[in-house]
Design an enzyme around this catalytic site. Structure first.
Site, PDB file in Angstrom:
ATOM      1  N   GLU A  24     -10.763  -0.470  -7.341  1.00 56.99           N
ATOM      2  CA  GLU A  24     -12.022  -1.132  -7.677  1.00 56.99           C
ATOM      3  C   GLU A  24     -12.324  -2.336  -6.792  1.00 56.99           C
ATOM      4  O   GLU A  24     -13.288  -3.046  -7.019  1.00 56.99           O
ATOM      5  CB  GLU A  24     -11.989  -1.546  -9.152  1.00 56.99           C
TER       6      GLU A  24
ATOM      7  N   ILE B  90       0.876  -1.175   0.000  1.00 61.34           N
ATOM      8  CA  ILE B  90       0.000   0.000   0.000  1.00 61.34           C
ATOM      9  C   ILE B  90       0.914   1.226   0.000  1.00 61.34           C
ATOM     10  O   ILE B  90       1.676   1.449   0.938  1.00 61.34           O
ATOM     11  CB  ILE B  90      -0.923  -0.015   1.240  1.00 61.34           C
TER      12      ILE B  90
HETATM   13 MO1  MOS Z   1     -12.385   1.667 -14.383  1.00 61.19          MO
HETATM   14  S1  MOS Z   1     -14.388   1.200 -14.437  1.00 61.19           S
HETATM   15  O1  MOS Z   1     -11.739   0.183 -14.898  1.00 61.19           O
HETATM   16  O2  MOS Z   1     -12.293   2.854 -15.607  1.00 61.19           O
END
Ligand code: MOS
Length: 728
Positions: free
Chosen positions: A693, A617
């Site tokens: 994500e 991180i």
């Molecule tokens: Mo992100 S949704 O992989 O631009």
């Protein structure tokens, strides 16, 4: 774990000094306003511009009749843009059919409402099961769905399984709704075009706009220093950019477009609705012998866009056998595209709901079911580079107090409130892209990093500065970072959570090259004679130069000799995830408490715990911020968000921020983020897995599982709203 350095652009942002695309002043701008189609399928018969042109201040109105010079462009994900440009064929509701340019925004808007279009309308197909949709096997038409994982005879293993789960799940269409609207400003000077547009990939935009206009990419300069939210929606060329540039050229005047919120629903991409049929066969001891995941996704008529998240759902556990399939359903809709964690948000919601249902069937604790099926190899025999899933579960479970859970649904009640506890896994592929950067170190100990990375809110400037500071042995405050400009050396699209890994890898390489020159002395490079531990200033004095500059190119293992050339030409390489030699993924475990009012069915989420392991991180502060935002978005997915579609006219109904439901502060209470240490040298030179994500992947399933625990009602279609819980 890196230091929690505050964002280096924090001051600019809180003082309003940070300039977003539409904030850039251009001299004597004209203003554009879009006209979008009021039908979803058919064609334009005629356009009457008389009334619109009579509005004072109108300069020109662009329609399909006077924009034929614009070229067709295909870009990323198989999404074509030109085919949905302007007509006369109408392929979806809200397609751009005209653009008015005027001296003022108000005049452009007034005239836009006076553009009179006569359509020949046909009956559109809105979504799954609408009459007139066409279907095809995604693996035959979409690059992302090629070679989906298959292993053993999953059908036979399922038929023979002691315990079987067979269930269907669904997720709705969702729109990113970044606070910064879709804007483009174009200005020409001496045959050169400057575009100010929020972008997740300035080199992609530069090259695709050039293609659209049929000009040399060297004539195009894209400026996008800050992006006010993107989440995938600003990663690709959309029809507006070429159109605005074209208008500016024709009018010989800068043109500025800020599309409206409702137009943003149809002139850019979104997350399309998905359906899932999952079958899991298990032995009585909980070992999964067969996993079958069949997904369906909606896309537009012309484009085979597919997220194909079975690529990841079929790898998450050590199943005995695997069968996967993705079906594409073409409807009269705008082309979908990337939206935060595109493959895994819908597919892992389905898988992790199914895992909870299986645990109940087996009467095994859901955490233990994951442990029983935890494996360093997937069903195809591929090994994980590192895997800390159960470490995440153990830390999150402990912090949450999971051992106090009474497994019986509806048994944990507090007065009128039914309490439910649920958990789910989060997973996201670790991507790595080719990248370039230029770093300069000056004798005074200050450094400058030039890299066309994208500040989409993730803190890329800060982590890049931290990497440079660390490698050069100088404080972070001595490093300046320039990003978001196609005049800088290219880095990949800021998508697929690759940015920190790719950018830090190339910056590390450039810094190490500078260090090598400093330590050895310019004319003794390679002689292996270090000069010693004196200060940077003394070293420079010895070298007799004022600054050292290095340009570096970083290639991931999948890189080919022309990869960097392609990156400059706007085609990024994103390797890693399931595609490399080993499975490279970041993982996490999310625990959620819901409280559901037994009388009103009101659903509350008083607390959440997420534990995540994502390699090194770089910055614990920005990482925590990413995870927080992601889990909050996960609650949004679980309980609030859905773009409603009128099935008769294939039109989005709630295309505004009043009707498009998202959580407000009162909907989010305690969110506890645990950063689980993990070391993985295999993924890339810096050991960084992506985190942008990861956090919103497990939340929706964790909420759904908690809702079941509270009520005994299994909701298999998101979002979970109180009307689905009547009868508690
Ligand atoms: Mo992100 S949704 O992989 O631009």
């Amino acid at each position: 774990m890196g230091q929690p350095e505050p964002r280096i652009e924090a001051r600019l942002k809180v003082t309003g000094e940070a300039r977003y695309a539409s904030d850039f002043p251009v001299s004597n701008p004209a203003f554009a306003f879009l006209v979008t189609s009021s039908i979803a399928k058919g064609s334009i018969q005629s356009i009457d511009l008389r009334e619109a042109k009579s509005v004072p201040g109108v300069l020109e109105i662009f329609t399909h009749e006077n924009t034929g010079e614009l070229k067709e462009v295909k870009f990323g994900g198989g999404a074509s843009t030109s085919i949905q440009d302007l007509g006369p064929k109408i392929l979806h509701d809200g397609q751009i059919v005209a653009m008015v340019v005027a001296d003022t925004f108000e005049a452009a808007r007034e005239a836009a409402y006076k553009v009179d279009i006569d359509y020949k309308a046909e009956v559109p197909s809105a979504t799954f099961k609408s009459p007139g949709v066409t279907e095809e096997d995604a693996s035959k038409v979409s690059a992302t769905a090629k070679d989906l994982p298959q292993a053993g005879n999953a059908e036979a293993a399922f038929a023979a399984a002691e315990i079987k789960l067979d269930a269907e799940y669904g997720t709705p269409a969702q729109h990113h709704n970044p606070i910064e609207l879709f804007t483009t400003t174009a200005a020409w000077h001496d045959g050169k075009l400057t575009i100010y547009e929020p972008s997740q990939f300035v080199y992609g935009l530069k090259n695709s706009v050039a293609q659209k206009l049929g000009i040399d990419p060297e004539q195009v300069h894209v400026i996008s220093p800050f992006v006010g939210g993107a989440f995938g929606s600003k990663a690709q060329l959309t029809p507006r950019s070429g159109l605005v540039a074209f208008a500016a050229k024709k009018l010989n005047r800068p043109v500025k477009l800020v599309a409206t919120r409702d137009q943003g629903f149809t002139i850019a991409t979104y997350r399309a609705e998905t359906q899932h049929h999952i079958r899991i066969g298990a032995a009585r001891d909980g070992k999964i012998t067969s996993f079958i995941h069949e997904g369906s996704e909606v896309t537009s008529r012309p484009d085979p866009y597919s997220v194909a998240g079975v690529e990841d759902s079929a790898r998450l556990y050590g199943y005995g056998a695997v069968k996967t399939h993705v079906q594409l359903v073409h409807a009269d809709r705008n082309t979908p595209g990337f939206m935060r964690s595109p493959p895994v948000v819908p597919y892992i919601y389905a898988l992790e709901s199914a895992m909870d249902e299986l645990a109940i069937k087996l009467d095994i604790d859901p955490v233990e079911l994951r442990r029983i099926n935890d494996s360093m190899k997937d069903a195809t025999g591929k090994e994980w580079s590192s895997r800390s899933l159960m470490k995440c579960y153990d830390q999150a479970a402990q912090s949450f107090g999971w051992s106090n859970r009474d497994k019986k649904p509806g048994s944990m009640r507090d007065g009128d409130w039914l309490i439910g506890w649920g958990c789910a896994s989060a997973v996201y592929p670790t991507h790595l892209g080719a990248a370039t950067a230029r770093v300069q170190l000056q004798a005074n100990g200050k450094a400058q990093v030039l890299i066309a990375a994208h500040e989409i809110g993730t803190g890329v400037r800060t982590v890049v500065a931290q990497m440079a500071a660390e490698r050069l042995g100088i404080p972070v405050s001595a490093v300046t970072v320039e990003t978001g400009d196609s005049a800088l050396p290219p880095s990949p699209v800021a998508g697929g959570s690759n940015q920190t890994a790719s950018c830090c890898s190339v910056v590390m390489k450039a810094c190490d090259a500078i260090k090598a020159r400093l330590l050895l002395g310019a004319d003794t490079v390679g002689s292996g004679t270090p000069i010693g531990n004196d200060s940077i200033e003394e070293k420079f004095k010895r070298l007799g130069v004022g600054a050292i500059e290095e340009y570096a190119e970083f290639l991931p293992p999948e890189g080919k000799p022309d990869t960097i050339k392609k990156l400059y030409a706007g085609t990024p390489l994103l390797g890693g995830g399931s595609k490399g030699e080993k499975l490279m993924y970041a993982l996490g475990a999310e625990f959620v408490e819901v409280r559901i009012n037994a009388r009103t069915r009101e659903i509350r989420v008083p607390r959440m715990v997420g534990a995540f392991a994502a390699g090194r991180i770089m910055n614990t502060r920005t990482a925590r911020s990413q995870y927080l935002g992601a889990m909050i978005w996960g609650v949004s997915s679980a309980l609030h968000e859905a773009t409603e579609i009128d099935p008769n006219v294939a039109r989005y109904v709630n295309d505004n921020l009043a009707d498009y439901q998202i959580p407000v502060c009162a909907d989010i209470a305690e969110v506890d983020i645990i950063l689980v240490p993990e070391h993985d040298d295999f993924v890339n030179p810096v050991g960084v897995k992506g985190i942008g994500e990861l956090g919103n992947v497990g939340t929706a399933a964790a909420v759904a599982n908690a809702v079941y625990h509270a009520t005994g009602i299994r909701v298999r279609e998101l979002p979970i709203r109180l009307e689905k819980l009547l009868g508690v």
